[in-house]
Design an enzyme around this catalytic site. Structure first.
Site, mmCIF file in Angstrom:
data_model
loop_
_atom_site.group_PDB
_atom_site.id
_atom_site.type_symbol
_atom_site.label_atom_id
_atom_site.label_comp_id
_atom_site.label_asym_id
_atom_site.label_seq_id
_atom_site.Cartn_x
_atom_site.Cartn_y
_atom_site.Cartn_z
ATOM 1 N N GLN A 44 -39.187 -15.877 2.478
ATOM 2 C CA GLN A 44 -38.804 -14.454 2.599
ATOM 3 C C GLN A 44 -37.315 -14.260 2.874
ATOM 4 O O GLN A 44 -36.716 -13.293 2.397
ATOM 5 C CB GLN A 44 -39.633 -13.778 3.691
ATOM 6 C CG GLN A 44 -41.065 -13.528 3.221
ATOM 7 C CD GLN A 44 -41.874 -12.711 4.207
ATOM 8 O OE1 GLN A 44 -41.437 -12.446 5.326
ATOM 9 N NE2 GLN A 44 -43.067 -12.338 3.807
ATOM 10 N N SER A 76 0.829 -1.213 0.000
ATOM 11 C CA SER A 76 0.000 0.000 0.000
ATOM 12 C C SER A 76 0.860 1.257 0.000
ATOM 13 O O SER A 76 0.540 2.244 -0.665
ATOM 14 C CB SER A 76 -0.907 0.009 1.242
ATOM 15 O OG SER A 76 -1.856 -1.034 1.156
ATOM 16 N N GLU A 112 -4.496 -4.011 -6.666
ATOM 17 C CA GLU A 112 -4.661 -2.675 -7.284
ATOM 18 C C GLU A 112 -5.224 -1.660 -6.282
ATOM 19 O O GLU A 112 -5.998 -0.772 -6.627
ATOM 20 C CB GLU A 112 -5.474 -2.768 -8.570
ATOM 21 C CG GLU A 112 -4.767 -3.699 -9.563
ATOM 22 C CD GLU A 112 -5.107 -3.469 -11.000
ATOM 23 O OE1 GLU A 112 -5.514 -2.346 -11.352
ATOM 24 O OE2 GLU A 112 -4.940 -4.421 -11.793
#
Ligand code: CAA
Length: 386
Positions: free
Chosen positions: A280, A132, A368
């Protein structure tokens, strides 16, 4: 605002879908299981203009727009994420920077071979101790009196590294200048001083080959410098903005495959005497999956549209690309997770592709630029606070 695609965009989507369904999907399980690099399929994609979608025709590409790139990537990723990783690195990370910063000779030499699918390209920014925090790289290039550079250093997590002919590589040329002391080089993997290290055994995208590389007294000529000395970080960040649209598209493709499989399953599978799609709790999952999938696709198309605007009007599309990648990658992970849950035991079995989607989706939150880095980019751009 126009939600219709042009005839050209639909045409490239069609070509990508046909190859994805006829060639890629049938071999996806094999490539995932063996980790074998899908060279033959990549050649087919290249022959059909999908390895240089936005590359102008004079450099061997299709000369299409960023929206076409998104549409093609989604189709390929829905069939197999590993293939789309290879397509994305070639299209976005490799070709984009050279088209923007390369000389005419560099475009002819490097872009043409990759856009036509004859060779594979790669992008080397990350190092064993810097991911990073990209400016913390240690790879060093020292300029000689004749203008050439001696490059030494290690790069890790290089997608397509084991098979790449050319690599866009970033190295420190003036460490005291930080981000402004980084330079981009075009590395030819056949030259002396280039070495490949260990191959990464990965959780997902297993057919996309990844390895470490090392440069030992590798000589880069002045013609192999991309852009100007010191421009490397700007090139890397600009290229990653485009790359993030590719990864967002990949995430949309994985999410779509997981969603469509779930939609079929809830209509077929019965429990307690009814289709599970009538319950549901399942309906809520389907509705939430659909909302996240549509939002991801629309944000990715918006980022591609903004990229196109920037190409003619200037500016940046960093925020739009980060928003698209962050939203789509987290949606892909969530949708793949729900898809496994809906399929129950079958979702956990290697007899179905759900567990592959789940494993493949994870990387989109990491490479990326991690989700944390996308949040940092968005927040910095929104607040103006660094
Ligand atoms: N476009 C152009 N220039 C940019 C830019 C962009 N998107 N982002 C930053 N810059 C410029 C800045 O304007 C600044 O220049 P000025 O001083 O002239 O204004 C310079 O670059 C330095 O910027 P920052 O101060 O913001 O740099 P930083 O050290 O704080 O880092 C960061 C910023 C966003 C954290 C960046 O390091 C980053 O994006 N990190 C993540 C790296 C990453 O994505 N790695 C992925 C590896 S590649 C990969 O995964 C490929 C693969 O194999 C698939």
């Amino acid at each position: 605002m126009d939600f219709d695609f042009t005839e050209e965009q639909l045409m490239i989507q069609d070509v990508a879908r046909r190859i994805a369904q006829e060639k890629i999907a049938p071999s996806a399980e094999h490539h995932d299981r063996t980790g074998e690099f899908p060279l033959e399929n990549i050649r087919t994609l290249g022959e059909n203009g999908l390895m240089g979608i936005e590359v102008p025709t004079e450099y061997g590409g299709s000369g299409m727009d960023p929206i076409s790139y998104v549409l093609a990537m989604v189709e390929i990723a829905a069939a197999d994420a590993a293939h789309s990783t290879i397509v994305s690195v070639n299209n976005s990370l490799f070709c984009n920077g050279i088209l923007q910063y390369g000389t005419e000779a560099q475009k002819q030499l490097y872009v043409r071979a990759i856009a036509e699918g004859r060779e594979i390209g790669a992008f080397a920014l990350t190092e064993p101790q810097s991911g990073s925090d990209a400016t913390a790289m240690r790879c060093r290039a020292i300029r000689q009196e004749d203008g050439s550079y001696i490059v030494n250093g290690k790069k890790s997590w290089i997608t397509s590294g084991p098979v790449a002919k050319y690599i866009v590589l970033f190295a420190q040329t003036d460490p005291a200048k930080g981000a402004k002391g980084i330079t981009a080089f075009m590395v030819d993997t056949a030259k002396p001083g280039f070495f490949r290290g260990k191959t990464e055994p990965k959780l997902g995208i297993r057919a996309s080959a990844t390895c470490e590389i090392e440069l030992q007294d590798y000589v880069a000529s002045p013609e192999e410098v991309l852009g100007k000395e010191g421009e490397g970080f700007k090139i890397a960040m600009g290229v990653l903005d485009a790359g993030r649209i590719g990864i967002a598209s990949q995430a949309v493709g994985i999410a779509r495959a997981a969603y469509e499989a779930s939609l079929s399953y809830v209509k077929e599978r019965k429990a307690f005497g009814a289709q599970i799609g009538s319950f549901q709790m399942i309906q809520a999952k389907i509705a939430d999956m659909k909302c996240k999938l549509d939002a991801s696709l629309l944000l990715t198309l918006r980022a591609a549209w903004k990229k196109q605007q920037v190409e003619t009007k200037g500016g940046r599309f960093s925020t739009e690309a980060a928003v698209a990648k962050l939203t789509s990658s987290e949606a892909a992970m969530w949708i793949a997770h729900q898809a496994v849950q809906i399929h129950g035991g079958m979702g956990y079995s290697k007899e179905m592709p759900l567990e592959r989607y789940f494993r493949d989706a994870k990387i989109t939150e990491i490479y990326e630029g991690t989700s944390e880095i996308q949040r940092l980019v968005i927040a910095r751009n929104e607040t103006g606070i660094r």
